[in-house]
Design a protein around this motif. Structure first.
Motif, mmCIF file in Angstrom:
data_model
loop_
_atom_site.group_PDB
_atom_site.id
_atom_site.type_symbol
_atom_site.label_atom_id
_atom_site.label_comp_id
_atom_site.label_asym_id
_atom_site.label_seq_id
_atom_site.Cartn_x
_atom_site.Cartn_y
_atom_site.Cartn_z
ATOM 1 N N GLN A 12 0.807 -1.218 0.000
ATOM 2 C CA GLN A 12 0.000 0.000 0.000
ATOM 3 C C GLN A 12 0.844 1.275 0.000
ATOM 4 O OE1 GLN A 12 -3.169 0.074 -0.444
ATOM 5 N NE2 GLN A 12 -4.166 -1.662 0.513
ATOM 6 N N VAL A 13 2.067 1.210 0.535
ATOM 7 C CA VAL A 13 2.873 2.415 0.724
ATOM 8 C C VAL A 13 4.290 2.192 0.200
ATOM 9 C CG1 VAL A 13 3.839 3.995 2.458
ATOM 10 C CG2 VAL A 13 1.551 3.029 2.788
ATOM 11 N N ALA A 14 4.816 3.187 -0.479
ATOM 12 C CA ALA A 14 6.225 3.203 -0.884
ATOM 13 C C ALA A 14 6.835 4.487 -0.327
ATOM 14 C CB ALA A 14 6.367 3.179 -2.399
ATOM 15 N N ILE A 15 7.948 4.333 0.386
ATOM 16 C CA ILE A 15 8.668 5.475 0.917
ATOM 17 C C ILE A 15 9.972 5.555 0.146
ATOM 18 C CG2 ILE A 15 9.717 6.520 2.960
ATOM 19 C CD1 ILE A 15 7.782 4.577 4.564
ATOM 20 N N ALA A 16 10.164 6.646 -0.597
ATOM 21 C CA ALA A 16 11.328 6.787 -1.470
ATOM 22 C C ALA A 16 12.267 7.850 -0.923
ATOM 23 C CB ALA A 16 10.888 7.152 -2.879
ATOM 24 N N THR A 17 13.562 7.536 -0.955
ATOM 25 C CA THR A 17 14.563 8.494 -0.478
ATOM 26 C C THR A 17 15.605 8.816 -1.541
ATOM 27 O OG1 THR A 17 15.874 6.686 0.441
ATOM 28 C CG2 THR A 17 14.310 7.770 1.925
ATOM 29 N N GLY A 18 15.417 8.327 -2.738
ATOM 30 C CA GLY A 18 16.372 8.577 -3.814
ATOM 31 C C GLY A 18 16.259 9.986 -4.367
ATOM 32 N N THR A 19 17.060 10.253 -5.393
ATOM 33 C CA THR A 19 17.112 11.601 -5.953
ATOM 34 C C THR A 19 16.745 11.683 -7.426
ATOM 35 O OG1 THR A 19 19.458 11.307 -6.433
ATOM 36 C CG2 THR A 19 18.898 12.326 -4.325
ATOM 37 N N ARG A 20 16.667 10.548 -8.114
ATOM 38 C CA ARG A 20 16.395 10.559 -9.547
ATOM 39 C C ARG A 20 15.113 9.803 -9.822
ATOM 40 N NH1 ARG A 20 18.471 7.308 -13.960
ATOM 41 N NH2 ARG A 20 19.511 6.068 -12.377
ATOM 42 N N GLN A 21 14.166 10.437 -10.531
ATOM 43 C CA GLN A 21 12.907 9.786 -10.877
ATOM 44 C C GLN A 21 13.017 9.124 -12.238
ATOM 45 O OE1 GLN A 21 9.408 12.221 -10.615
ATOM 46 N NE2 GLN A 21 10.207 13.355 -8.857
ATOM 47 N N VAL A 22 12.417 7.947 -12.340
ATOM 48 C CA VAL A 22 12.350 7.222 -13.603
ATOM 49 C C VAL A 22 10.873 6.932 -13.869
ATOM 50 C CG1 VAL A 22 12.997 5.127 -14.848
ATOM 51 C CG2 VAL A 22 14.610 6.165 -13.216
ATOM 52 N N HIS A 23 10.377 7.374 -15.016
ATOM 53 C CA HIS A 23 8.983 7.143 -15.399
ATOM 54 C C HIS A 23 8.980 6.258 -16.642
ATOM 55 C CE1 HIS A 23 7.380 10.242 -12.671
ATOM 56 N NE2 HIS A 23 8.571 10.784 -12.863
ATOM 57 N N ILE A 24 8.389 5.084 -16.509
ATOM 58 C CA ILE A 24 8.336 4.123 -17.611
ATOM 59 C C ILE A 24 6.965 4.232 -18.283
ATOM 60 C CG2 ILE A 24 8.497 1.690 -18.270
ATOM 61 C CD1 ILE A 24 11.119 2.912 -17.105
ATOM 62 N N ALA A 25 6.975 4.513 -19.566
ATOM 63 C CA ALA A 25 5.729 4.580 -20.339
ATOM 64 C C ALA A 25 5.036 3.226 -20.299
ATOM 65 C CB ALA A 25 6.042 4.969 -21.782
ATOM 66 N N GLY A 26 3.739 3.234 -20.553
ATOM 67 C CA GLY A 26 2.963 2.006 -20.528
ATOM 68 C C GLY A 26 3.570 0.917 -21.389
ATOM 69 N N GLN A 27 3.804 -0.232 -20.759
ATOM 70 C CA GLN A 27 4.368 -1.379 -21.454
ATOM 71 C C GLN A 27 3.287 -2.427 -21.646
ATOM 72 O OE1 GLN A 27 7.730 -1.524 -22.575
ATOM 73 N NE2 GLN A 27 7.341 0.632 -22.104
ATOM 74 N N VAL A 28 3.258 -3.010 -22.827
ATOM 75 C CA VAL A 28 2.278 -4.040 -23.160
ATOM 76 C C VAL A 28 3.014 -5.328 -23.491
ATOM 77 C CG1 VAL A 28 0.568 -2.333 -23.906
ATOM 78 C CG2 VAL A 28 2.146 -3.308 -25.581
ATOM 79 N N ALA A 29 2.278 -6.321 -23.939
ATOM 80 C CA ALA A 29 2.823 -7.662 -24.130
ATOM 81 C C ALA A 29 3.426 -7.883 -25.512
ATOM 82 C CB ALA A 29 1.735 -8.701 -23.857
ATOM 83 N N TYR A 30 4.234 -6.934 -25.970
ATOM 84 C CA TYR A 30 4.974 -7.146 -27.211
ATOM 85 C C TYR A 30 6.356 -7.678 -26.888
ATOM 86 C CZ TYR A 30 1.645 -4.411 -29.965
ATOM 87 O OH TYR A 30 0.522 -3.954 -30.604
ATOM 88 N N ASP A 31 6.865 -8.557 -27.756
ATOM 89 C CA ASP A 31 8.255 -8.989 -27.609
ATOM 90 C C ASP A 31 9.163 -8.013 -28.354
ATOM 91 O OD1 ASP A 31 8.087 -9.660 -30.353
ATOM 92 O OD2 ASP A 31 7.954 -11.816 -29.960
ATOM 93 N N ALA A 32 10.450 -8.285 -28.361
ATOM 94 C CA ALA A 32 11.421 -7.369 -28.978
ATOM 95 C C ALA A 32 11.187 -7.188 -30.479
ATOM 96 C CB ALA A 32 12.846 -7.858 -28.721
ATOM 97 N N GLU A 33 10.533 -8.156 -31.123
ATOM 98 C CA GLU A 33 10.251 -8.068 -32.561
ATOM 99 C C GLU A 33 8.924 -7.381 -32.839
ATOM 100 O OE1 GLU A 33 11.378 -11.181 -31.176
ATOM 101 O OE2 GLU A 33 13.356 -10.371 -31.673
ATOM 102 N N GLY A 34 8.236 -6.912 -31.812
ATOM 103 C CA GLY A 34 6.966 -6.228 -32.005
ATOM 104 C C GLY A 34 5.782 -7.153 -32.169
ATOM 105 N N GLN A 35 5.936 -8.418 -31.783
ATOM 106 C CA GLN A 35 4.840 -9.388 -31.881
ATOM 107 C C GLN A 35 4.105 -9.472 -30.549
ATOM 108 O OE1 GLN A 35 4.075 -10.928 -34.856
ATOM 109 N NE2 GLN A 35 5.648 -9.494 -35.545
ATOM 110 N N LEU A 36 2.780 -9.484 -30.600
ATOM 111 C CA LEU A 36 1.976 -9.617 -29.397
ATOM 112 C C LEU A 36 2.152 -11.017 -28.818
ATOM 113 C CD1 LEU A 36 -0.060 -8.315 -27.479
ATOM 114 C CD2 LEU A 36 -1.880 -9.164 -28.980
ATOM 115 N N VAL A 37 2.501 -11.082 -27.554
ATOM 116 C CA VAL A 37 2.702 -12.343 -26.836
ATOM 117 C C VAL A 37 1.407 -12.700 -26.113
ATOM 118 C CG1 VAL A 37 3.993 -13.413 -24.933
ATOM 119 C CG2 VAL A 37 5.158 -11.892 -26.545
ATOM 120 N N ALA A 38 1.074 -13.969 -26.074
ATOM 121 C CA ALA A 38 -0.050 -14.489 -25.285
ATOM 122 C C ALA A 38 -1.390 -13.863 -25.677
ATOM 123 C CB ALA A 38 0.231 -14.310 -23.789
#
Length: 134
Positions: free
Chosen positions: A19-45
């Motif tokens: 429920q809770v995350a306490i962060a003490t770091g200094t650099r933010q990383v925001h990852i765009a929405g990831q879906v079920a594509y493999d490295a070749e761009g094929q939909l998995v599952a």
């Protein structure tokens, strides 16, 4: 470690995230929405929510690594699931558990948002991540 995850007393303690995350770091990383594509761009599952959740987690792991982060740095995940129904929870959890075993990760705070569609037919889930790196 820059992130401490916990489930405090007095609110629900889910097994699949904290429920809770306490962060003490200094650099933010925001990852765009990831879906079920493999490295070749094929939909998995195709048609398999658990399989797509696991693949989307794999893609989040790759994106985090590219930014010098890991799931240990994640403070928030947002899941977008097409046509969400509570009955889909076992498949959704199965995908998370598969990814957790494979990637050796702990569950971060998360939100699950049901949507009518994602950008392409067949894509069942999208995962966004935010991490704080020391």
């Amino acid at each position: 470690m820059p992130v401490t995850l916990l489930n405090p007393d007095g609110i629900m303690k889910p097994d699949v995230y904290r429920q809770v995350a306490i962060a003490t770091g200094t650099r933010q990383v925001h990852i765009a929405g990831q879906v079920a594509y493999d490295a070749e761009g094929q939909l998995v599952a195709r048609g398999d929510l658990a399989g797509q959740v696991a693949q989307a987690y794999r893609n989040v792991a790759i994106a985090l690594a590219a930014a010098g982060a890991t799931f240990d740095d994640v403070v928030r995940l947002t899941f977008y699931v097409v046509d969400w129904k509570r009955e889909a929870m076992p498949d959704f959890i199965a995908g998370i558990e598969q990814a957790a075993r494979e990637l050796r990760i702990s569950p971060a705070p998360a939100s699950l948002i049901g949507v009518s569609a994602l950008y392409e037919p067949g894509v069942l889930v999208e995962i966004e991540a935010t991490a704080i790196v020391g």
